[in-house]
Design a protein around this motif. Structure first.
Motif, PDB file in Angstrom:
ATOM      1  N   ALA A  23       7.430  -9.585   0.357  1.00  0.00           N
ATOM      2  CA  ALA A  23       6.314  -8.657   0.103  1.00  0.00           C
ATOM      3  C   ALA A  23       5.093  -9.389  -0.454  1.00  0.00           C
ATOM      4  N   ARG A  24       3.927  -8.919  -0.028  1.00  0.00           N
ATOM      5  CA  ARG A  24       2.649  -9.430  -0.527  1.00  0.00           C
ATOM      6  C   ARG A  24       1.842  -8.245  -1.052  1.00  0.00           C
ATOM      7  N   ALA A  25       1.268  -8.417  -2.225  1.00  0.00           N
ATOM      8  CA  ALA A  25       0.596  -7.307  -2.906  1.00  0.00           C
ATOM      9  C   ALA A  25      -0.555  -6.736  -2.087  1.00  0.00           C
ATOM     10  N   GLU A  26      -1.323  -7.589  -1.416  1.00  0.00           N
ATOM     11  CA  GLU A  26      -2.477  -7.096  -0.663  1.00  0.00           C
ATOM     12  C   GLU A  26      -2.043  -6.307   0.572  1.00  0.00           C
ATOM     13  N   ILE A  27      -0.962  -6.739   1.228  1.00  0.00           N
ATOM     14  CA  ILE A  27      -0.446  -5.958   2.361  1.00  0.00           C
ATOM     15  C   ILE A  27       0.022  -4.596   1.862  1.00  0.00           C
TER      16      ILE A  27
END
Length: 409
Positions: free
Chosen positions: A153-157
């Motif tokens: 997981a990536r925060a911006e996505i």
């Protein structure tokens, strides 16, 4: 780097979605698929038939099945079941069942990412199955089942996706099996560029469902290139990318037909060499609650089996619970060396709980083993090491469905 591409597929029309979008194909037996097809003639599952879906002695030829698949697809399209997206975009796809929600991005990626190992796999594929799917792509010319990929997981996505789901979805419907699906199209160029940039920072994705579809798409593209057809839609793979922390992994439980030549006393003595054995009640509360635990059903008794020790082994696949069960019990004690092909061994998905194993016992299966689910961290470690899990090591639920998108080649 993960290179996602916007695209303009055919998408199921809202009025047709509940009837057309299929159940999880691989989670049904051939008999269940046959009954479902007969009861739901407009379902996309009728476009995906194989000869194995028909009873022995009643199986049509491959050519007949292909012709019927083509005819079924043409009938759905003539009814207006699918509508062409007028502009290219990405899609936010949400699945919800039993209080569990997972939300991902549907896109195309270059099939070369599967070929070069950027898309990491953890299962073996069978050549004959790959070739059957290649024939399907060549002759029916349709893809509708997104390959499911996990990524860290990536925060911006996450932020972009959360922003999209606050708007009204253009598809929002339930299926009879209890799964709720929603779909949003992302067409804003700036948002698409932001998602593309974020996914370029994702160094690897992990196949969770669709190993054969990915392998056959690569074969199909290679065949098109060998025929001098150049680049085309065959160079891209239809995928849905989910953050790994949202995926729900269920166990794949095992059942065994008989004890071979062993008595119950001999069996229990041999098991005790590698497992701590405790008698427990045969109910849901006795199902495994942690790594290293199993619940064994034997006749009308139940036992908790606990691995005596984790292996000190550099191979991540050897430390999986399903590997330990196979290597220390099924193979050496019960003589089941071929976990894929031995008819004495079968598999039951964990969503059926204890009842699923008990139903097998009622049908004459002598032993049942409930396992603790393989974790996403274990799957990623196996895939990163380039290793292959034993058959039926993971069960992801819910799965992306067919009949939502349609891409023609």
């Amino acid at each position: 780097m993960t290179d996602i591409h916007a695209f303009s597929p055919l998408v199921v029309a809202a009025a047709h979605a509940p009837a057309v979008v299929s159940p999880a194909y691989d989670s049904m037996t051939p008999e269940e698929r046959l009954r479902f097809r007969q009861a739901h003639p407009d379902n996309y599952i009728n476009v995906m038939r194989t000869t194995e879906d028909f009873p022995e002695g009643e199986r049509p030829s491959e050519e007949q099945v292909t012709a019927e698949n083509i005819a079924q697809l043409a009938a759905l399209r003539s009814k207006g079941a699918f509508q062409q997206c007028s502009i290219e975009g990405l899609f936010v796809y949400q699945l919800e069942i039993d209080g569990h929600v997972q939300t991902g991005i549907v896109a195309e990626i270059p099939i070369s990412e599967y070929g070069d190992g950027s898309v990491r796999k953890h299962e073996e594929t069978r050549k004959e199955h790959e070739l059957r799917l290649v024939r399907y792509l060549n002759e029916v010319g349709a893809s509708s089942s997104p390959v499911c990929l996990a990524y860290e997981a990536r925060a911006e996505i996450d932020r972009i996706i959360e922003e999209q789901v606050r708007s009204r979805p253009f598809l929002d419907f339930d299926l009879p099996d209890g799964i709720h699906q929603r779909l949003w199209q992302v067409s804003d160029p700036q948002t698409i560029d932001s998602l593309k940039a974020e996914f370029r920072e994702v160094q690897a994705t992990y196949l969770t469902d669709g190993h054969h579809r990915a392998a056959s798409t690569l074969r199909h593209a290679e065949g098109r290139h060998a025929a001098g057809q150049g680049s085309g839609p065959w160079d891209f793979l239809l995928v849905v990318l989910f953050p790994s922390d949202q995926l729900r992994v269920l166990p794949f439980n095992r059942c065994v037909r008989d004890l071979g030549s062993l008595s119950v006393t001999d069996l229990m003595a041999k098991i005790a060499a590698s497992f701590i054995v405790e008698s427990v009640p045969a109910h849901e509360d006795s199902l495994p609650t942690r790594h290293g635990e199993f619940l064994m059903l034997l006749d009308d008794q139940a036992f908790r089996l606990t691995r005596r020790a984790d292996r000190d082994d550099r191979s991540p696949v050897k430390n999986l619970d399903v590997s330990y069960l196979q290597d220390y019990l099924l193979a050496p004690i019960l003589g089941i060396a071929d976990a894929r092909g031995d008819s004495r061994l079968d598999y039951v998905t964990g969503d059926s709980g204890l009842e699923g194993l008990q139903q097998r016992q009622e049908k004459g299966w002598r032993l049942g083993f409930a396992c603790y689910p393989t974790s996403m961290a274990e799957l990623m470690a196996v895939a990163d090491a380039g290793e292959v899990m034993p058959p039926k090591s993971t069960c992801f639920d819910p799965k992306p469905r067919s009949g939502l998108f349609l891409r023609m080649s």
